[in-house]
Design a protein around this motif. Sequence first.
Motif, PDB file in Angstrom:
ATOM      1  N   THR A  62      38.808  12.641  62.041  1.00 20.43           N
ATOM      2  CA  THR A  62      40.175  11.110  61.442  1.00 20.43           C
ATOM      3  C   THR A  62      41.537  11.151  60.560  1.00 20.43           C
ATOM      4  OG1 THR A  62      37.920  10.680  62.097  1.00 20.43           O
ATOM      5  CG2 THR A  62      39.652   9.259  60.670  1.00 20.43           C
ATOM      6  N   ALA A  63      41.013  12.311  59.652  1.00 21.27           N
ATOM      7  CA  ALA A  63      42.174  12.493  58.766  1.00 21.27           C
ATOM      8  C   ALA A  63      43.635  12.924  59.539  1.00 21.27           C
ATOM      9  CB  ALA A  63      41.784  13.397  57.098  1.00 21.27           C
ATOM     10  N   VAL A  64      43.165  13.795  60.259  1.00 13.40           N
ATOM     11  CA  VAL A  64      44.687  14.352  60.691  1.00 13.40           C
ATOM     12  C   VAL A  64      44.641  13.496  61.701  1.00 13.40           C
ATOM     13  CG1 VAL A  64      44.938  15.860  62.414  1.00 13.40           C
ATOM     14  CG2 VAL A  64      43.584  16.938  60.995  1.00 13.40           C
ATOM     15  N   LEU A  65      44.111  12.447  62.254  1.00 17.07           N
ATOM     16  CA  LEU A  65      45.369  11.697  63.087  1.00 17.07           C
ATOM     17  C   LEU A  65      45.376  10.148  62.206  1.00 17.07           C
ATOM     18  CD1 LEU A  65      42.036  11.320  65.879  1.00 17.07           C
ATOM     19  CD2 LEU A  65      44.511  12.191  66.001  1.00 17.07           C
ATOM     20  N   ASP A  66      45.050  10.223  61.409  1.00 13.17           N
ATOM     21  CA  ASP A  66      45.700   9.493  60.026  1.00 13.17           C
ATOM     22  C   ASP A  66      46.348   9.595  59.680  1.00 13.17           C
ATOM     23  OD1 ASP A  66      42.967   6.978  60.184  1.00 13.17           O
ATOM     24  OD2 ASP A  66      42.788   7.674  58.720  1.00 13.17           O
ATOM     25  N   THR A  71      47.762   6.079  66.584  1.00 12.14           N
ATOM     26  CA  THR A  71      46.415   7.356  67.069  1.00 12.14           C
ATOM     27  C   THR A  71      45.521   6.062  66.043  1.00 12.14           C
ATOM     28  OG1 THR A  71      46.394   8.304  64.666  1.00 12.14           O
ATOM     29  CG2 THR A  71      47.580   9.278  67.001  1.00 12.14           C
ATOM     30  N   GLU A  72      46.327   5.093  65.847  1.00 13.33           N
ATOM     31  CA  GLU A  72      44.300   4.101  65.270  1.00 13.33           C
ATOM     32  C   GLU A  72      43.659   4.407  65.936  1.00 13.33           C
ATOM     33  OE1 GLU A  72      48.053   3.471  65.976  1.00 13.33           O
ATOM     34  OE2 GLU A  72      48.618   3.182  63.853  1.00 13.33           O
ATOM     35  N   HIS A  73      43.105   3.720  67.803  1.00 10.49           N
ATOM     36  CA  HIS A  73      42.362   3.199  68.133  1.00 10.49           C
ATOM     37  C   HIS A  73      41.186   5.207  68.498  1.00 10.49           C
ATOM     38  CE1 HIS A  73      39.544   2.089  71.789  1.00 10.49           C
ATOM     39  NE2 HIS A  73      39.893   3.245  71.953  1.00 10.49           N
ATOM     40  N   ALA A  74      42.074   6.332  68.388  1.00 10.24           N
ATOM     41  CA  ALA A  74      41.366   7.177  68.336  1.00 10.24           C
ATOM     42  C   ALA A  74      40.952   7.601  66.966  1.00 10.24           C
ATOM     43  CB  ALA A  74      42.134   8.963  68.884  1.00 10.24           C
ATOM     44  N   ALA A  75      41.135   7.365  66.102  1.00 12.78           N
ATOM     45  CA  ALA A  75      41.060   7.502  64.223  1.00 12.78           C
ATOM     46  C   ALA A  75      40.006   6.589  64.515  1.00 12.78           C
ATOM     47  CB  ALA A  75      42.298   7.843  64.043  1.00 12.78           C
ATOM     48  N   ALA A 124      33.282   0.751  55.463  1.00 17.64           N
ATOM     49  CA  ALA A 124      33.858   0.238  54.805  1.00 17.64           C
ATOM     50  C   ALA A 124      35.779   0.106  55.589  1.00 17.64           C
ATOM     51  CB  ALA A 124      34.430  -0.339  53.218  1.00 17.64           C
ATOM     52  N   SER A 125      35.917   1.452  55.728  1.00 19.72           N
ATOM     53  CA  SER A 125      37.453   1.749  56.787  1.00 19.72           C
ATOM     54  C   SER A 125      36.835   1.552  57.679  1.00 19.72           C
ATOM     55  CB  SER A 125      37.298   3.462  56.453  1.00 19.72           C
ATOM     56  OG  SER A 125      38.550   3.830  58.119  1.00 19.72           O
ATOM     57  N   ILE A 126      35.894   1.794  58.818  1.00 19.33           N
ATOM     58  CA  ILE A 126      35.640   1.163  60.133  1.00 19.33           C
ATOM     59  C   ILE A 126      35.951  -0.632  59.935  1.00 19.33           C
ATOM     60  CG2 ILE A 126      33.791   0.946  61.871  1.00 19.33           C
ATOM     61  CD1 ILE A 126      32.436   3.721  60.813  1.00 19.33           C
ATOM     62  N   ALA A 127      35.518  -1.246  59.249  1.00 21.43           N
ATOM     63  CA  ALA A 127      35.217  -2.481  59.266  1.00 21.43           C
ATOM     64  C   ALA A 127      36.916  -3.064  59.546  1.00 21.43           C
ATOM     65  CB  ALA A 127      34.269  -3.168  58.028  1.00 21.43           C
ATOM     66  N   ALA A 128      37.725  -2.541  58.237  1.00 23.90           N
ATOM     67  CA  ALA A 128      38.963  -2.603  58.299  1.00 23.90           C
ATOM     68  C   ALA A 128      40.101  -2.306  58.928  1.00 23.90           C
ATOM     69  CB  ALA A 128      39.551  -1.759  57.088  1.00 23.90           C
ATOM     70  N   ARG A 129      39.506  -1.607  60.101  1.00 21.34           N
ATOM     71  CA  ARG A 129      40.386  -1.009  61.439  1.00 21.34           C
ATOM     72  C   ARG A 129      39.621  -1.661  62.482  1.00 21.34           C
ATOM     73  NH1 ARG A 129      41.656   5.053  61.178  1.00 21.34           N
ATOM     74  NH2 ARG A 129      40.684   6.068  58.549  1.00 21.34           N
ATOM     75  N   LEU A 130      38.533  -1.984  62.229  1.00 14.54           N
ATOM     76  CA  LEU A 130      38.697  -3.235  63.424  1.00 14.54           C
ATOM     77  C   LEU A 130      38.645  -4.707  62.899  1.00 14.54           C
ATOM     78  CD1 LEU A 130      34.576  -2.288  64.125  1.00 14.54           C
ATOM     79  CD2 LEU A 130      36.920  -1.891  65.303  1.00 14.54           C
ATOM     80  N   ARG A 131      39.027  -5.270  61.961  1.00 11.21           N
ATOM     81  CA  ARG A 131      39.976  -6.243  62.139  1.00 11.21           C
ATOM     82  C   ARG A 131      41.027  -6.224  61.782  1.00 11.21           C
ATOM     83  NH1 ARG A 131      37.242  -6.409  56.866  1.00 11.21           N
ATOM     84  NH2 ARG A 131      38.637  -5.497  55.619  1.00 11.21           N
ATOM     85  N   GLY A 132      41.747  -4.841  62.079  1.00 15.20           N
ATOM     86  CA  GLY A 132      42.781  -4.597  62.423  1.00 15.20           C
ATOM     87  C   GLY A 132      43.814  -3.672  61.530  1.00 15.20           C
ATOM     88  N   ASP A 133      43.278  -4.241  59.884  1.00 16.06           N
ATOM     89  CA  ASP A 133      43.627  -3.000  58.920  1.00 16.06           C
ATOM     90  C   ASP A 133      43.949  -1.718  58.719  1.00 16.06           C
ATOM     91  OD1 ASP A 133      44.965  -2.930  56.608  1.00 16.06           O
ATOM     92  OD2 ASP A 133      43.400  -4.387  55.419  1.00 16.06           O
ATOM     93  N   HIS A 134      44.760  -1.717  59.658  1.00 19.05           N
ATOM     94  CA  HIS A 134      44.685  -0.129  59.681  1.00 19.05           C
ATOM     95  C   HIS A 134      45.023   0.850  58.330  1.00 19.05           C
ATOM     96  CE1 HIS A 134      42.960   0.114  63.210  1.00 19.05           C
ATOM     97  NE2 HIS A 134      44.140  -0.490  63.959  1.00 19.05           N
ATOM     98  N   ALA A 135      46.070   0.510  57.526  1.00 18.69           N
ATOM     99  CA  ALA A 135      46.283   1.312  56.477  1.00 18.69           C
ATOM    100  C   ALA A 135      45.097   0.784  55.323  1.00 18.69           C
ATOM    101  CB  ALA A 135      47.574   0.042  55.636  1.00 18.69           C
TER     102      ALA A 135
END
Length: 182
Positions: A62-66, A71-75, A124-135
Amino acid sequence: MPTLLARLEAAQKLDGAADALRRLARKTWGRPGLADLLHRRLIGHPVHPAVVHLPIGAWMSTAVLDALPGTEHAATTLLAVGTAGAVPAAATGLSEYVTLTRPQRRVALAHFTANGVAMGFFAASIAARLRGDHARGRVLSYTGLGVAGISAYLGGHIAYAMHGPAAAADGQSGTVDYPSMS
């Protein structure tokens, strides 16, 4: 770091919490039959060191993809796989926890706690990503990976420096006496 670890091994103030965790582990993952499955009897050595590779590998990936664009979806998928894979890693770790000496349990309590903190960051990272806040998701995930790295160091200290269950199963000077499978 060795001085800090020596202090942690000798920290009697942790014994109340470490004993409470041991009681919980015995009632859940440490029951006969289940403990045999989770701990070592089926493959001849502790299972925990083998199953931790899934979550750690997924989180590292995940860290590499980030670090790569697009690569947001794959990460996010890898992060979720790693977080789900942490459940069997925790179960096998708790099945070993009941076999540890008091100094090993003190370090293992810190290992367990650090893993819980890392899991909080990953969730918390998963939740943020699912809300679209990938940063924000990336920052939380990198933080979780850092905490997981500290936890892995503690786990390695138990296994190697303190001759934990894996070392004992290999016939080293560990403190755990495993009954034969026959």
